[in-house]
Design an enzyme around this catalytic site. Structure first.
Site, short mmCIF file in Angstrom:
data_model
loop_
_atom_site.label_atom_id
_atom_site.label_comp_id
_atom_site.label_asym_id
_atom_site.label_seq_id
_atom_site.Cartn_x
_atom_site.Cartn_y
_atom_site.Cartn_z
N PRO A 181 43.44 -78.99 -5.77
CA PRO A 181 44.88 -79.17 -5.76
C PRO A 181 45.58 -78.64 -4.51
CG PRO A 181 44.23 -77.50 -7.38
CD PRO A 181 42.98 -78.20 -6.92
N ASN A 182 46.58 -79.41 -4.11
CA ASN A 182 47.48 -79.11 -3.00
C ASN A 182 46.84 -79.29 -1.61
OD1 ASN A 182 49.72 -78.33 -4.72
ND2 ASN A 182 48.48 -76.56 -5.24
N ARG A 210 51.39 -77.94 4.64
CA ARG A 210 51.39 -76.82 3.68
C ARG A 210 51.02 -75.52 4.40
NH1 ARG A 210 46.53 -75.58 -0.59
NH2 ARG A 210 47.55 -73.81 -1.61
N TYR A 240 46.82 -72.35 6.61
CA TYR A 240 45.81 -73.40 6.48
C TYR A 240 45.64 -74.26 7.73
CZ TYR A 240 46.16 -72.09 1.58
OH TYR A 240 46.16 -71.37 0.41
N ASN A 246 35.91 -77.45 -1.91
CA ASN A 246 37.01 -76.49 -1.82
C ASN A 246 37.79 -76.62 -3.13
OD1 ASN A 246 39.25 -74.92 -1.39
ND2 ASN A 246 39.58 -75.59 0.71
N ALA A 266 43.08 -73.66 -5.79
CA ALA A 266 43.49 -72.66 -6.79
C ALA A 266 42.57 -72.64 -8.01
CB ALA A 266 44.94 -72.89 -7.20
N HIS A 325 40.01 -69.75 -8.79
CA HIS A 325 40.31 -68.43 -9.33
C HIS A 325 40.32 -68.37 -10.86
CE1 HIS A 325 41.09 -67.89 -5.16
NE2 HIS A 325 42.15 -68.68 -5.16
N ASP A 339 31.59 -74.55 -14.83
CA ASP A 339 30.48 -75.11 -15.61
C ASP A 339 29.99 -76.41 -14.98
OD1 ASP A 339 30.57 -72.99 -17.33
OD2 ASP A 339 31.56 -74.06 -18.97
N GLU A 386 30.60 -73.72 -1.60
CA GLU A 386 32.02 -73.45 -1.83
C GLU A 386 32.65 -73.10 -0.49
OE1 GLU A 386 32.71 -70.20 -4.59
OE2 GLU A 386 34.78 -69.97 -3.89
N HIS A 388 36.36 -72.38 1.82
CA HIS A 388 37.80 -72.10 1.86
C HIS A 388 38.24 -72.07 3.32
CE1 HIS A 388 37.87 -71.16 -2.40
NE2 HIS A 388 36.74 -70.51 -2.20
N LEU A 389 39.43 -72.61 3.55
CA LEU A 389 40.00 -72.57 4.89
C LEU A 389 40.38 -71.14 5.25
CD1 LEU A 389 42.17 -75.65 4.12
CD2 LEU A 389 40.58 -75.61 6.05
N SER A 390 41.09 -70.49 4.33
CA SER A 390 41.51 -69.11 4.54
C SER A 390 40.43 -68.18 4.00
CB SER A 390 42.84 -68.86 3.80
OG SER A 390 42.63 -68.94 2.40
N ARG A 444 43.73 -61.91 1.14
CA ARG A 444 45.04 -62.36 0.66
C ARG A 444 45.40 -61.69 -0.67
NH1 ARG A 444 45.11 -68.63 0.87
NH2 ARG A 444 47.38 -68.24 0.66
N ARG A 460 43.48 -63.93 -5.62
CA ARG A 460 42.55 -64.80 -4.88
C ARG A 460 41.20 -64.12 -4.62
NH1 ARG A 460 46.04 -69.01 -3.12
NH2 ARG A 460 48.14 -68.22 -2.75
C1 DQA Z 1 42.00 -72.16 -0.55
C2 DQA Z 1 42.32 -70.73 -1.02
C3 DQA Z 1 42.89 -70.76 -2.43
O1 DQA Z 1 43.22 -69.44 -2.82
C4 DQA Z 1 44.16 -71.59 -2.47
O2 DQA Z 1 44.64 -71.67 -3.79
C5 DQA Z 1 43.99 -72.93 -1.86
C6 DQA Z 1 43.19 -73.08 -0.65
C7 DQA Z 1 41.53 -72.19 0.92
O3 DQA Z 1 40.97 -73.19 1.34
O4 DQA Z 1 41.77 -71.23 1.66
O5 DQA Z 1 44.61 -73.90 -2.29
O6 DQA Z 1 40.93 -72.66 -1.34
#
Ligand code: DQA
Length: 160
Positions: free
Chosen positions: A24-25, A32, A37, A87, A90, A93, A100, A114, A116-118, A123, A127
């Site tokens: 998501p997002n 964003r 990011y 990725n 959210a 978390h 699963d 897995e 993550h950009l950040s 943070r 997270r």
């Molecule tokens: C994220 C880190 C997550 O905490 C956040 O909710 C995201 C992006 C990252 O790529 O850094 O949407 O997965």
């Protein structure tokens, strides 16, 4: 007995797709929170992955805001034997359902990275927990698009 054409078809390897799944997002990348990011969008990420790819495996990059869709894509990875770069955004978390589904992938012997950009550990406290990491093959976080590019390098190395 097979004809020449059939024999050629018989020896053709099915080229596995590498699924690059985004939660998501992440469809809003580029606009964003660019300070967190970066300014590249998902299309820029697709181009970066395709130009970094050293194999003829198709890079199948997708994004959804929907948990059920993401779970369905992980089931598809199991059914098709596809490695996954994920990725979970959210969902990382708190989604036990996604965890699963991710476990189905790795228990099937498929790599799931897995990404993550950040760096979530640098943070907010919520997270710092990933319910996905324990069932992932490994985790790469904090390097922007390079998190994905490093994951692709690993996946392609494992695919041979
Ligand atoms: C994220 C880190 C997550 O905490 C956040 O909710 C995201 C992006 C990252 O790529 O850094 O949407 O997965």
């Amino acid at each position: 007995m097979s004809s020449g054409a059939d024999a050629t078809a018989d020896t053709l390897d099915v080229v596995t797709s590498i699924l690059v799944l985004n939660g998501p997002n992440l469809g809003r990348l580029g606009s964003r929170e660019p300070d967190v990011y970066g300014t590249g969008n998902l299309e820029d990420l697709r181009v970066a992955l395709e130009s970094a790819s050293r194999s003829d495996h198709e890079i199948d990059l997708r994004q959804t805001n929907d948990e059920a869709t993401l779970i369905g894509w992980l089931h598809e990875a199991v059914d098709n034997g596809s490695p996954v770069i994920l990725n979970p955004a959210a969902f990382t978390h708190y989604s036990y359902a996604l965890r699963d589904a991710a476990a189905l992938v790795t228990k099937a012997g498929l790599i799931l990275v897995e990404v993550h950009l950040s760096n979530p550990h640098a943070r907010e406290e919520f997270r710092h927990t990933s319910v996905i990491s324990a069932v992932a093959t490994g985790v790469i976080a904090g390097f922007g698009f390079d998190s994905y590019l490093l994951a692709l390098e690993l996946v392609e190395r494992r695919l041979g």
